[in-house]
Design a protein around this motif. Structure first.
Motif: not given
Length: 264
Positions: A111-140
């Motif tokens: 439609a003619g828009a310039h689109v921008a997005t971001v990548t997501f940090p590994d939540l395990g670096r911020i919340v140790p209990l979230a370390r198992p989510l690291g591979p999900r975030l890497t793949e995404l």
């Protein structure tokens, strides 16, 4: 289109785009999208801005609920940031989530828009209990980069700087950026789309701070689990979302100054 010519900005997404962590529901939320709009306004005064984001939304819900209204607003620049809520669900399919994002990338760029997005940090670096989510975030993140490359979407690599793991970049719930974190995301987006005056200073570490001792760190984890993890799990078990009953805070494309006056 030169970056100085952006006139119509529409933000799509979930709680980060809505602005949670930067202000509150009483005084008003700001967030990286509002701050990025400020960068765009500085580059080319007269910007019109709409924010369609609603907290708690999954990527598929963002596509289903926000893409049509966004296209109707005819933006010449848009941000699409979603997927972390999907990562946090028991069932997660990176290809499916990235597919929803790519549909939005494709439709908005067509439609003619310039689109921008971001990548997501590994939540395990911020919340140790979230370390198992690291591979999900890497793949995404990998799939987001690939989809962005196919459609000429600018990617702010906010997952990469070491500063992203600094607690000062996050609110006490550790899932939403603090005001400082939102400020840096906005600066990263400005840099990614090449706005005049933007640079890579958003990647730089914060001034040194005194790290808590091991005992204090464990106590902080327990307090976080009681104050934030427990209630979050409770909502999931009840099939509820923090965004239930909520609508977009800025559904209309208005001059930035007008939108600010209305929402503050």
């Amino acid at each position: 289109m030169p970056s100085t010519e952006y006139r119509r900005y529409v933000a799509l997404g979930d709680s980060q785009t809505e602005g949670l962590g930067d202000g509150d529901d009483t005084t008003g939320l700001r967030g990286f999208a509002d701050r990025f709009a400020g960068h765009l306004e500085a580059a080319r005064p007269g910007l019109h801005y709409a924010n369609l984001a609603v907290r708690g939304r999954l990527a598929g819900q963002v596509r289903a609920e926000q893409l049509g209204p966004a296209l109707a607003l005819r933006p010449d620049i848009a941000t699409v940031v979603a997927g972390v809520n999907d990562v946090l669900r028991p069932r997660f399919d990176a290809a499916e989530v990235a597919g929803h994002l790519e549909e939005m990338f494709a439709a908005l760029t067509a439609a003619g828009a310039h689109v921008a997005t971001v990548t997501f940090p590994d939540l395990g670096r911020i919340v140790p209990l979230a370390r198992p989510l690291g591979p999900r975030l890497t793949e995404l993140n990998d799939r987001v980069r690939e989809a962005a490359a196919r459609h000429g979407v600018s990617v702010a690599e906010t997952a990469l700087p070491e500063a992203v793991a600094d607690p000062r970049m996050w609110t006490t719930d550790r899932l939403h950026a603090s005001a400082l974190g939102h400020e840096r995301i906005a600066a990263a987006l400005a840099h990614a789309v090449g706005l005049p005056g933007s640079d890579d200073t958003w990647t730089q570490p914060l001034p040194p701070r005194t790290a808590p001792g091991p005992g204090a760190a464990v106590a902080a984890e327990l307090r976080w689990a009681a104050a934030f993890l427990g209630p979050w799990l409770g909502r999931r078990l009840r099939g509820r979302s923090s965004g239930d009953g909520r609508t977009a805070k800025r559904p209309d494309l208005l001059p930035l100054a007008t939108a600010d006056a209305r929402d503050r």
